[in-house]
Write an enzyme that holds these catalytic residues in place. Structure first.
Site, PDB file in Angstrom:
ATOM      1  CB  CYS A  86      -6.098  58.665 -30.889  1.00  0.00           C
ATOM      2  SG  CYS A  86      -4.618  59.278 -31.729  1.00  0.00           S
ATOM      3  CG  HIS A 202      -9.338  60.856 -33.721  1.00  0.00           C
ATOM      4  ND1 HIS A 202      -9.294  61.238 -32.404  1.00  0.00           N
ATOM      5  CD2 HIS A 202      -8.052  60.773 -34.131  1.00  0.00           C
ATOM      6  CE1 HIS A 202      -8.031  61.385 -32.021  1.00  0.00           C
ATOM      7  NE2 HIS A 202      -7.257  61.099 -33.056  1.00  0.00           N
ATOM      8  CD  GLU A 204     -12.726  61.715 -31.451  1.00  0.00           C
ATOM      9  OE1 GLU A 204     -11.577  62.206 -31.524  1.00  0.00           O
ATOM     10  OE2 GLU A 204     -12.950  60.493 -31.560  1.00  0.00           O
TER      11      GLU A 204
END
Length: 231
Positions: A86, A202, A204
């Site tokens: 990002c 994302h 994570e």
């Protein structure tokens, strides 16, 4: 054990999740500060998502001048692994480590929701745990995530097999699955060697079964599976 450094800039907000995902994948997480001048011997560097200081000018435009970025450039030049997620992707493009740019989303709306992402290349630093053609559902959260590049840059990326992730059609609000009008549905790219990767979604944020899915964990497992980059 593979040591993976995560750089925290003022405004970053995904470093904790990224550090935990690295540990869950079997790597050794190392927290780094943007004013550090060395990488403390890590094998891979991650610039996580968030909103780095200076984004009011242009996303990543000021963060690319952080003292630690000189070490990141040297690491990449020596074949070391670098991943930008990002805002980290935006910083890598601003720093010239990846081509193109990330600009305002089509429609000028901030987008925060799950998207379907297709793995286009399964031999990069962060995709070895997947198969080419796999589709995973992980979140996006950005206002400046539309990838653009010159016709020449796009031709080079396509010819060099440097598209790592594309937004895929699925059960999403957009008919084609593209949440931000990114050129050619591009969600992530890499350098020719596949050692420097930038991605807008994302992983994570969905790397733990407790969250209902760990579809993004493979991004971090791939680093551990990969041969350690050259120091």
């Amino acid at each position: 054990m593979l040591r993976v450094g995560v750089i925290n800039c003022p405004g970053s907000n995904c470093e904790s999740e990224t550090l935990r995902a690295i540990a869950r994948a079997g790597g050794e997480p190392v927290a780094l500060w943007h004013r550090d001048t060395d990488l403390r011997g890590v094998d891979v560097v991650i610039l996580p998502g968030g909103f780095s200081y200076g984004d009011y000018l242009r996303s990543g435009a000021i963060a690319r001048f952080s003292p630690i970025m000189d070490a990141v450039r040297d690491h990449a030049a020596d074949g070391g692994g670098v991943i930008g997620i990002c805002n980290g992707f935006q910083i890598l493009c601003e720093a010239g480590l990846l081509p193109g740019a990330l600009v305002r989303n089509g429609g000028l709306h901030y987008v925060a929701r799950p998207v379907d992402v297709r793995i286009e290349r399964s031999d990069t630093l962060c995709t070895r745990a997947y198969r080419e053609g796999d589709v995973i559902r992980i979140p996006v959260a950005h206002g400046d995530g539309r990838f653009v590049a010159s016709p020449e840059e796009l031709a080079t990326l396509e010819a060099g097999n440097q598209i790592v992730f594309r937004y895929a059609a699925g059960r999403m609000l957009d008919a084609d699955g593209n949440p931000n009008a990114a050129t050619n549905d591009i969600a992530g790219i890499c350098n020719l060697a596949g050692t420097v990767v930038g991605m807008m979604p994302h992983p994570e944020r969905l790397a733990d079964p407790a969250l209902g899915s760990d579809a993004g964990l493979g991004v971090f497992q791939s680093m551990v599976l990969s041969p350690a980059p050259a120091a």
